[in-house]
Scaffold this motif. Structure first.
Motif, PDB file in Angstrom:
ATOM      1  N   GLY A 195       8.736 -15.689 -12.163  1.00 47.94           N
ATOM      2  CA  GLY A 195       7.958 -14.587 -12.071  1.00 47.94           C
ATOM      3  C   GLY A 195       6.837 -14.609 -10.892  1.00 47.94           C
ATOM      4  O   GLY A 195       6.401 -13.479 -10.174  1.00 47.94           O
ATOM      5  N   THR A 196       6.386 -15.552 -10.621  1.00 52.18           N
ATOM      6  CA  THR A 196       5.469 -15.997  -9.442  1.00 52.18           C
ATOM      7  C   THR A 196       5.765 -17.503  -9.261  1.00 52.18           C
ATOM      8  O   THR A 196       6.313 -18.095  -9.760  1.00 52.18           O
ATOM      9  N   HIS A 202       4.976 -21.370  -8.379  1.00 51.78           N
ATOM     10  CA  HIS A 202       4.230 -22.565  -9.022  1.00 51.78           C
ATOM     11  C   HIS A 202       4.543 -23.667  -8.270  1.00 51.78           C
ATOM     12  O   HIS A 202       5.593 -23.976  -7.588  1.00 51.78           O
ATOM     13  N   ARG A 253       9.442 -20.471  -6.782  1.00 50.39           N
ATOM     14  CA  ARG A 253       9.582 -18.960  -7.468  1.00 50.39           C
ATOM     15  C   ARG A 253      10.701 -18.866  -8.551  1.00 50.39           C
ATOM     16  O   ARG A 253      10.151 -18.324  -9.678  1.00 50.39           O
ATOM     17  N   SER A 255       9.018 -18.101  -2.388  1.00 50.30           N
ATOM     18  CA  SER A 255       8.675 -16.832  -2.628  1.00 50.30           C
ATOM     19  C   SER A 255       9.561 -15.653  -1.803  1.00 50.30           C
ATOM     20  O   SER A 255       9.638 -14.547  -2.458  1.00 50.30           O
TER      21      SER A 255
END
Length: 256
Positions: free
Chosen positions: A34-35, A37, A87, A58
């Motif tokens: 989702g995002t 890390h 991502r 990303s």
């Protein structure tokens, strides 16, 4: 003949076994966090085995690809070469496997911050088109307003007051008494002539004799008095002992 047929059947069976294994079906899944890390280790939950992993950044770019391995799901896998934030992952599992999610760790060995996701799908996430950088609108340059110059007022001519009396210039020094013309000839042929009171001429001679004996400084200052005109309070000529070739004293007396 029957033995030959039996041997041929056995050979075909052994040859067919690895071929079937080589072409065993595999499943591709996408696990999205989702995002982004920072992930240094991963534990993919589920049943079955995993054969390869691709880590994506990303923008969807591939950060690292791990292939040609056979790990069971549910085991922590370290990948220290991935140095950029992750991502999502694209994994390939063997037929019959069922990945249900993943936990990413900030440190190797399942330590540090953890990031859990159960977002398992068959296709990569829609990351959207990159946002275009807006072009700044040029600011119009203001046109300066011309300020009219004020008309100068006529300057009044000052009228001299009758009480203002110009001061006379200082009266030049008037020589008197015993005096002498001191003429100093330098080693380069230059002659310097000074009109001095006898007291100053005697002081020069005393300095020269003392310097010749090694007791006085190597330079002497001669006061020019009014020999040279100019807007000066005092003028002195400095002569160096080593530059003097000869000197001459011509005495005279000025009546008071």
């Amino acid at each position: 003949m029957r033995r030959l047929k039996l041997l041929l059947v056995l050979v075909l069976m052994f040859v067919a076994l690895p071929v079937q294994g080589a072409f065993a079906a595999s499943i591709t899944k996408v696990i999205d966090f989702g995002t982004v890390h920072n992930i240094r280790a991963i534990n993919i939950a589920g049943t079955g085995k995993i054969t390869s992993i691709e880590f994506h950044g990303s923008s969807g770019e591939i950060l690292e690809s791990l292939t040609n391995f056979n790990y069971p799901l549910g085991v922590i896998i370290n990948f220290p070469r991935v140095t950029r934030p992750v991502r999502y992952m694209v994994i390939v599992v063997s037929e019959g496997s069922n990945p249900t999610g993943a936990t990413g760790y900030a440190l190797q060995g399942g330590e540090g911050d953890s990031y859990v996701t159960t977002n398992v799908s068959d296709s990569a996430p829609d990351l959207g088109a990159p946002t275009a950088t807006p072009t700044p609108t040029p600011t119009a340059t203001p046109v300066p307003t011309v300020t009219p110059s004020p008309t100068p007022s006529p300057t009044a001519t000052p009228v001299p007051t009758p009480s203002t009396t110009p001061k006379p210039s200082a009266t030049p020094e008037q020589p008197s008494g015993d005096r002498a013309i001191l003429t100093v000839t330098l080693i380069n042929g230059t002659e310097k002539e000074y009109d001095l009171p006898m007291s100053e001429v005697e002081a020069f001679v005393n300095w020269y004799d003392a310097r010749d004996a090694g007791r006085s400084p190597g330079m002497y200052a001669i006061d020019k008095h009014t020999n040279n005109k100019g807007p000066f309070k005092k003028r002195k000529d400095y002569v160096v002992f080593d530059k003097i070739l000869t000197y001459e004293v011509s005495e005279y007396t000025v009546a008071e």
